[in-house]
Structures are given as structure tokens and as C-alpha cells.
Design an enzyme around this catalytic site. Structure first.
Site, PDB file in Angstrom:
ATOM      1  N   GLN A 191     -50.618  22.064  34.027  1.00  0.00           N
ATOM      2  CA  GLN A 191     -52.014  21.445  34.154  1.00  0.00           C
ATOM      3  C   GLN A 191     -53.479  21.249  34.846  1.00  0.00           C
ATOM      4  O   GLN A 191     -52.530  21.915  35.770  1.00  0.00           O
ATOM      5  CB  GLN A 191     -51.017  19.280  34.227  1.00  0.00           C
ATOM      6  CG  GLN A 191     -50.315  18.326  33.474  1.00  0.00           C
ATOM      7  CD  GLN A 191     -49.656  17.078  33.876  1.00  0.00           C
ATOM      8  OE1 GLN A 191     -49.134  16.768  34.701  1.00  0.00           O
ATOM      9  NE2 GLN A 191     -50.360  16.918  33.404  1.00  0.00           N
ATOM     10  N   HIS A 192     -53.626  20.959  33.575  1.00  0.00           N
ATOM     11  CA  HIS A 192     -55.390  20.767  34.314  1.00  0.00           C
ATOM     12  C   HIS A 192     -55.952  22.261  33.766  1.00  0.00           C
ATOM     13  O   HIS A 192     -57.106  21.798  33.496  1.00  0.00           O
ATOM     14  CB  HIS A 192     -55.576  20.027  35.365  1.00  0.00           C
ATOM     15  CG  HIS A 192     -54.757  18.710  35.669  1.00  0.00           C
ATOM     16  ND1 HIS A 192     -55.355  17.903  34.808  1.00  0.00           N
ATOM     17  CD2 HIS A 192     -54.196  18.712  36.808  1.00  0.00           C
ATOM     18  CE1 HIS A 192     -54.648  17.190  35.256  1.00  0.00           C
ATOM     19  NE2 HIS A 192     -53.794  17.436  36.293  1.00  0.00           N
TER      20      HIS A 192
ATOM     21  N   ASP B 122     -46.361  20.131  32.569  1.00  0.00           N
ATOM     22  CA  ASP B 122     -45.191  19.918  33.449  1.00  0.00           C
ATOM     23  C   ASP B 122     -44.284  18.611  34.048  1.00  0.00           C
ATOM     24  O   ASP B 122     -42.629  18.379  34.309  1.00  0.00           O
ATOM     25  CB  ASP B 122     -45.070  20.752  34.135  1.00  0.00           C
ATOM     26  CG  ASP B 122     -46.588  20.547  35.272  1.00  0.00           C
ATOM     27  OD1 ASP B 122     -46.769  19.524  35.625  1.00  0.00           O
ATOM     28  OD2 ASP B 122     -46.535  21.199  36.255  1.00  0.00           O
TER      29      ASP B 122
END
Length: 478
Positions: free
Chosen positions: A81-82, A239
């Protein structure tokens, strides 16, 4: 290999360190083929990776699966992520991706929170209070520190978006991963144009948000992939949301994931909004919510302590009154992006094994401290805590979680739950089922239950006290 009972699907887990691929029988959940290939991550002040590595790793992992991948009818990609992926007009990376554990944007995070009404306003509007992990703060950092690169950007993507787009040729994302950007508002389930304007990001550069169950596209005729042209591509997700799908998670069941990062989360029917910023109010990939707390330092940090001590990671010893906070990369929970590790209470009779146990205790303490905030108020506190991730089968991790949580702990036998969750999402495109229902049919959460033991309140209190007393020092940073 025996014949599959149903169509084959592919689930992809593109994580921080590697890409893993599973080819799964959609009827039974049996893994018929698998592959894996590594990535590299920069060291030093930042944490960056070239996105083209992820694609190369995906291709390598798929080729390891042989003919099974070519027979697959659908594929889904889950990713870390991110991460901020910036692409030029030709679809090539402008610069390496800024990963989730790159905390250089901490000043930008503090400024954005202050400029847009403070933590409570952010939580009510976005579902989360952004820290240095969030994509919006990384974009603000890039625009401030590398303005020429920012001006060259023709598309902004998350890691799983980048891989999905290379498969389909279409710029798409999903609500689960979009909710970790800081520019997708959970209150409206749409991109927030005021926040985008604040950081100077044109919404036209962002991908379309695909609805749960919607087909994101089909695989293009790309010669270096073993897929058949026209293979269905699901929306994919982040995820943690994929692991929740992979477990077939029902509301109220807590999950503690032990990986490069540590996470604790649960599915909820209620939109979360924690003004303290401890809990990120993520959306899940199914239509509900996934309140989640995340630490930057988990298995890798404890393994680093073990290496410094010259000990095997399982060589722990009890009886310690030492406190070790393994905040080696700064920390997100608690929000101490500039912190480093801290050791307190060292004595002549302290052993190396006790120091190592203290590192486990420090890592788990941060996660359990957020558990009650993650769960709904009416959740059953006797429900077993599902323990997943790379550390879940380690005895020292299991026993530390049991002792500090006071809860029964269940360790699912299924491995690679992120990739399995992506595979369940792909299967849902073919069967019309929800991905969680697919995973429950596959019995992915089955596994032994370790009975609850008395909660070690003394250790929890000691760590909390040291953390509180040392806060000014930890906030001062490196």
C-alpha cells in the site's frame, strides 16, 4: 499434477521484498503452481524501488508457473500500500517509487493535517489522519523537493495499479487501496478535489476507481507474459485488504499480521474515523471497511536485533525486565517518524536471549495497543486472534502474542494469504461469488488454535511507562 476441478485463476502478491504468484483451482482453492522473484529496496534516508523491477519480477514468477498460468481465466494483483508511483506520458517511471516505509514526508504530513482542520477534521472527512506513510504526503514531499520531476508526471499510481495497468492498458485502482492515499475521502467514496488542489495534484492524473466485483480489463497481447490474450483482470487491491479477502474475514474477527510491517485489523460494517490517527479508516475490497493500525518495525527489526546479538531468532529467554523499543526505521504506531530504537533497563545479569525477547515484546506491544481501537465496541473479545504473515509460524512470535494479548491465537494453515485473496477476487469474476465467500469455501482460515494464557500486564505496563517517559527523546529523532 492432477486435473483441476474448475477454471484456474492467478493471484499476485507484489510486496516490499518480492513478488509471489499462485495459480489456484477456483473450484477447490488448491494451489496448482507457484512462483516468486525478488525486488530491491534502497537503504539510507529513503525507501525506494524502481517499479519496473515489480513487472520483471511478475513476469519471472509467472514463467515459473509454466503452462498453468497460460490456462488461467482470470488474474488479480494485490500490492504493498501507499507507494507513490509517478509515470511520464509514455508510461515510464519518472523516478523510483517512494514506498510505504519512506518517512521523509513527515513534515509535509504535519503541515497538511494542520492546514486542513486538524486530526478530527481529517478523520471525519477521509477516515484517516495521514502520516508519513500516506501517498498524499509523499506527493507533497516530491512537489517540494523535486519540482521538476513532479512537473513531468503524467499519471500517478499505487504499486498494484501500476502492475494492473501494464496488464490491461487501463489506469484503474480499487476503493481498498485508494483509501490509503489520503486523497480518497471515505465519507464520499470519491477523490477529494480540495485536498488534491492543496497539494497541486491534477485529478486527471489519477486512476479510475473500479467497483468491487467489476472487471478492470483484460490482458493485452503482451509477448513476455504467459497469459492468453483476453484473460480477465480483476480490480486488485492493497495487500492488507487482499489478506482479509484471503481469510474470508467476517466482521469482528481480529487479524494480526507479522511481516516487514506489523498490522492489526478487522472487517467492520461501520465507517471508521479515529481522530487520534492510531487507526487508519481504510475501505476493504468488498464494500465494507477495514480499520487498521500499522507499525513500520516488525519481523525485519526483530531479526536485525537477533543478528546484532549473534542469536537465532528463536533463541529468546524469559525473565527480563529490560524494555527494547525496536523503532529502527522510525515508527508509525505510535506516530514517531523520526524515532530510533531505544533500550532501557540493561543490567549486568541481562542475557542476550532476554534482550531478544524484549525486542519481540516491544514490537507486539505497539500492535496490541491498537487492537481495541480497531475492533467495534460490540466485538467478542474471546474470538481467536488470527495470526498471519511471515512471522506467524515462529514460536517466539506466537508465544509473545499469546502472552501479551491474553487471547486465543489461531494460525491459519494456508500460506501466502495476500496472493490467495487476490486469487479469490479473480475467482469471483468467474463464479459471481464474493471473494470472501470464495475463500471461506476454500477453508483458508482453518488452522490450530492456541489456547489463551493469562495476559502479562506487568510487561505491558512497563513498556507503556518507558514509552511515555521517553516520548520527548523519541520525538527528537536520530
Amino acid at each position: 499434477m492432477s486435473a483441476a476441478e474448475g477454471p484456474l485463476v492467478v493471484g499476485v502478491d507484489s510486496s516490499t521484498q518480492s513478488t509471489k504468484v499462485l495459480v489456484v483451482d477456483a473450484a477447490t482453492g488448491r494451489v496448482v503452481a507457484s512462483g516468486q522473484a525478488p525486488h530491491t529496496v534502497s537503504s539510507g534516508a529513503g525507501r525506494e524501488s524502481d517499479p519496473r523491477q515489480w513487472w520483471d519480477a511478475l513476469c519471472a514468477a509467472l514463467h515459473q508457473c509454466g503452462e498453468a498460468a497460460r490456462e488461467a481465466a482470470a488474474v488479480s494483483v494485490a500490492g504493498q500500500q501507499h507507494g507513490l508511483v509517478t509515470l511520464d506520458a509514455q508510461g515510464e517511471p519518472v523516478r523510483p517509487a517512494l514506498l510505504w516505509n519512506d518517512v521523509r514526508s513527515a513534515p509535509q504530513a504535519r503541515r497538511l493535517v494542520a492546514e486542513l482542520g486538524g486530526p478530527k477534521a481529517w478523520a471525519e472527512r477521509m477516515g484517516s489522519v495521514p502520516g508519513a506513510s500516506f501517498t498524499v504526503t509523499k506527493w507533497a514531499w516530491l512537489a517540494e523537493h523535486e519540482p521538476q520531476a513532479a512537473r513531468s508526471v503524467a499519471a500517478v499510481r499505487l504499486p498494484h495499479d501500476y502492475l494492473t495497468e501494464r496488464l490491461t492498458g487501463q489506469g484503474t485502482t480499487d476503493r481498498g487501496d485508494a483509501s490509503g492515499t489520503g486523497w480518497w475521502a471515505s465519507a464520499t467514496e470519491a477523490y477529494d478535489e480540495e485536498i488534491l488542489a492543496r497539494v497541486g495534484l491534477d485529478p486527471a492524473l489519477l486512476p479510475r476507481v473500479v467497483r468491487p466485483g467489476e472487471v478492470a480489463g483484460t490482458v493485452r497481447g503482451i509477448h513476455d507474459l504467459p497469459f492468453s490474450k483476453g484473460t480477465l483482470v480483476a480490480s486488485g487491491t492493497g495487500d492488507n485488504a487482499a489478506a482479509a479477502l484471503g481469510l474470508g474475514l467476517r466482521p469482528g474477527t481480529p487479524v494480526l499480521s507479522l511481516g516487514t510491517s506489523g498490522t492489526v485489523y478487522a472487517v467492520s460494517r461501520h465507517r471508521p474515523a479515529d481522530p487520534s490517527g492510531t487507526v487508519a479508516g481504510f475501505a476493504d475490497a468488498h464494500g465494507d471497511w477495514l480499520p487498521l493500525a500499522c507499525t513500520l518495525n516488525c519481523t525485519l527489526a526483530v531479526d536485525r536485533i537477533a543478528a546484532l546479538l549473534g542469536r537465532d531468532r528463536e533463541a529468546v529467554e524469559s525473565g527480563t525486565t529490560v524494555t527494547l523499543l525496536p523503532f529502527l526505521d522510525g515508527e508509525r504506531t505510535p506516530n514517531l517518524p523520526d524515532a530510533s530504537g531505544l533500550l532501557h533497563g540493561l543490567r549486568h545479569d541481562t542475557t542476550a536471549g532476554q534482550l531478544l525477547q524484549a525486542a519481540y515484546d516491544g514490537a507486539v506491544h505497539s500492535l496490541l495497543g491498537a487492537l481495541d481501537l480497531v475492533l467495534d465496541q460490540d466485538a467478542d473479545r474471546t474470538t481467536p486472534l488470527l495470526l498471519i504473515g511471515g512471522g506467524a509460524r515462529g514460536t517466539a512470535w506466537q508465544q509473545t502474542v499469546r502472552r501479551l494479548s491474553g487471547r486465543p491465537v489461531q494460525v491459519p494453515q494456508a500460506r501466502e494469504l495476500v496472493a490467495l485473496g487476490a486469487a479469490a477476487q479473480a475467482a469471483g469474476l468467474l463464479t459471481g461469488e464474493s471473494p470472501s465467500a470464495v475463500a471461506r469455501r476454500w477453508n483458508t482460515a482453518d488452522g490450530p488454535v492456541l489456547e489463551a494464557v493469562e495476559r502479562d500486564e506487568e510487561t505491558l505496563t512497563r513498556i507503556s511507562g518507558v514509552l511515555s517517559d521517553a516520548a520527548p527523546l523519541l520525538e527528537r529523532g536520530r
